[in-house]
Design an enzyme around this catalytic site. Structure first.
Site, short mmCIF file in Angstrom:
data_model
loop_
_atom_site.label_atom_id
_atom_site.label_comp_id
_atom_site.label_asym_id
_atom_site.label_seq_id
_atom_site.Cartn_x
_atom_site.Cartn_y
_atom_site.Cartn_z
N ARG A 1 0.87 -1.18 0.00
CA ARG A 1 0.00 0.00 0.00
C ARG A 1 0.91 1.23 0.00
O ARG A 1 2.10 1.13 0.06
CB ARG A 1 -0.98 -0.01 1.17
N ALA B 1 0.59 5.20 -2.10
CA ALA B 1 0.34 5.59 -3.49
C ALA B 1 1.49 5.22 -4.43
O ALA B 1 1.28 4.51 -5.42
CB ALA B 1 0.03 7.09 -3.53
N ARG C 1 -7.91 0.12 -6.33
CA ARG C 1 -8.01 1.16 -5.31
C ARG C 1 -8.19 2.50 -6.03
O ARG C 1 -7.29 2.94 -6.73
CB ARG C 1 -6.77 1.18 -4.40
N ASP D 1 -2.38 11.01 -1.76
CA ASP D 1 -2.79 9.98 -2.71
C ASP D 1 -3.29 10.57 -4.01
O ASP D 1 -3.21 9.92 -5.05
CB ASP D 1 -3.86 9.09 -2.06
N ASN E 1 -5.66 12.28 1.28
CA ASN E 1 -4.67 11.49 1.99
C ASN E 1 -5.41 10.64 3.02
O ASN E 1 -6.63 10.73 3.16
CB ASN E 1 -3.63 12.42 2.65
C1 LIG Z 1 3.72 7.83 0.16
S1 LIG Z 1 2.11 8.27 0.17
C2 LIG Z 1 1.37 7.03 1.08
C3 LIG Z 1 -0.08 7.35 1.33
O1 LIG Z 1 -0.85 6.18 1.05
C4 LIG Z 1 -1.46 5.81 2.27
O2 LIG Z 1 -2.69 5.18 2.09
P1 LIG Z 1 -2.76 3.55 2.11
O3 LIG Z 1 -1.90 3.09 3.24
O4 LIG Z 1 -4.23 3.28 2.32
O5 LIG Z 1 -2.27 3.11 0.75
C5 LIG Z 1 -1.64 7.11 3.00
O6 LIG Z 1 -2.67 7.88 2.45
C6 LIG Z 1 -0.29 7.72 2.77
O7 LIG Z 1 -0.20 9.08 3.00
#
Ligand SMILES: CSC[C@H]1O[C@H](OP(=O)(O)O)[C@H](O)[C@@H]1O
EC number: 5.3.1.23
Length: 349
Positions: A47, A49, A90, A238, A248
């Site tokens: 996970r 972005a 996603r 994101d 985000n």
């Molecule tokens: C390097 S940006 C990562 C960004 O993605 C995360 O979401 P997820 O863990 O659900 O993929 C989160 O929004 C982070 O800021």
């Protein structure tokens, strides 16, 4: 510190650190085809972005490899179906769409050379996207450290480190860089309910590197600001609209309101590939909603009635007016963002 190899393509398969198992277990999840990649992104094996963008790029390559007995229109048609499956995993992080469309556009452009040749070229492109991300993160970190005062006490949310990217990180990459020059900085990391990326992943990365930090419940962040214990807030993104509105991890918007109330600089750190130049407002960003089980259970242990209704948006949108600056790999964007984005878009042409 051992380097954290979030994504690695080796022995004919994509190897991912299984982030669902951290911090207690360090396991590798192996993707042998694009359906494995679809599962890995959807179930958050991987996970973040930029990380899911790079992962999806390899997913497109794996799909092409399995389709290389087809040629021409038939090959492209089936490859597009695989791309659509990967893009649907996603909806919020624009890096996913950006990487997949970059791969498919290349396949379409090169298709006359035959599917085997296209497949070889797609592997090179996926490797390039992977390598570019690491380089991008280091460039962002160089820009970002300019905004980190000596001895800064930094609040961060979710995970934006090596685990959220192909390596080094976005906001946590800036923090890593700042720490390499100033051992007096301090990090407060939100646990980040419900998937606990802060507690499970950011804390793991900080401990790995010995960066001084405290893990805090999400609800303690505002109290720390009120006590004057936070100097800056630094988070990832994101998807960013051209007016600076930024999606985000859920809880970011709330942090931005608290930071504004206490006059604390609020920074976004994100590569240019996270900017969606096709949208001019955060209201146009699709927000992923995830399962009720993520809220009613932690690590498989029930913490709420299974039959209770749940609202579980994975992201929220912080208005550009709450954001002091956006640190990118092409420099620091400052308000008014619509103008800054126009200049950036010209530079990118
Ligand atoms: C390097 S940006 C990562 C960004 O993605 C995360 O979401 P997820 O863990 O659900 O993929 C989160 O929004 C982070 O800021």
């Amino acid at each position: 510190m051992q380097s954290i190899e979030t994504i690695a393509f080796k022995k004919g398969a994509l190897h991912l650190i299984d982030q669902r198992k951290l911090p207690g277990h360090y396991e590798i999840f192996v993707c042998s085809d694009y359906r494995d990649v679809e599962f890995a992104i959807r179930d958050m094996v991987v996970r973040g972005a930029p990380a899911i963008g790079a992962t999806a790029a390899y997913g497109v390559y794996l799909a092409a490899r399995d389709l290389s007995t087809l040629e021409g229109e038939a090959f492209l048609r089936e490859l597009k179906k695989a791309c659509d499956v990967l893009e649907a995993t996603r909806p919020t992080a624009v890096n996913l769409r950006w990487a997949i469309r970059r791969m498919y556009t290349l396949a379409d452009k090169e298709s006359a050379k035959g599917s085997r040749s296209v497949t070889e070229r797609l592997k090179k492109e996926a490797d390039l996207i992977h390598a570019e991300d690491i380089e991008t993160n280091h460039r962002m970190a160089e820009y970002g450290v300019e905004l980190v005062p000596e001895g800064a006490r930094i609040l961060t949310h979710c995970n934006t480190g090596a685990l959220a990217t192909a390596g080094w990180g976005t906001a946590l990459g800036v923090i890593r860089q700042a720490y390499s020059r100033d051992k007096s900085i301090f990090v407060y990391a939100d646990e980040t309910r419900p998937r606990l990326q802060g507690a499970r992943l950011t804390a793991w990365e900080l401990v790995q590197e010995g960066i001084p930090a405290k893990l805090i419940p999400d609800n303690a962040a505002a109290f720390l600001m009120q006590q004057g214990k936070i100097d800056i807030v630094m988070v990832g993104a994101d998807r960013i609209a051209t007016n600076g509105d930024t999606s985000n991890k859920i809880g970011t918007y709330m942090l931005s309101i608290c930071a504004k109330e206490h006059g604390i600089p609020f920074y976004i750190v994100a590569p240019v590939s996270t900017i969606d130049f096709e949208i001019s407002s955060g209201s146009q960003i699709p927000i992923e909603e995830r399962s009720a089980e993520e809220v009613t259970h932690i690590g498989g242990v029930q913490i709420a009635p299974e039959t209770v209704d749940v609202y579980n948006p994975a992201f929220d949108v912080t208005p550009g007016a709450h954001i002091s600056a956006i640190i990118t790999d092409r420099g620091i964007l400052r308000p008014p963002y619509a103008e800054a984005m126009k200049v950036l878009q010209e530079e990118l042409r």
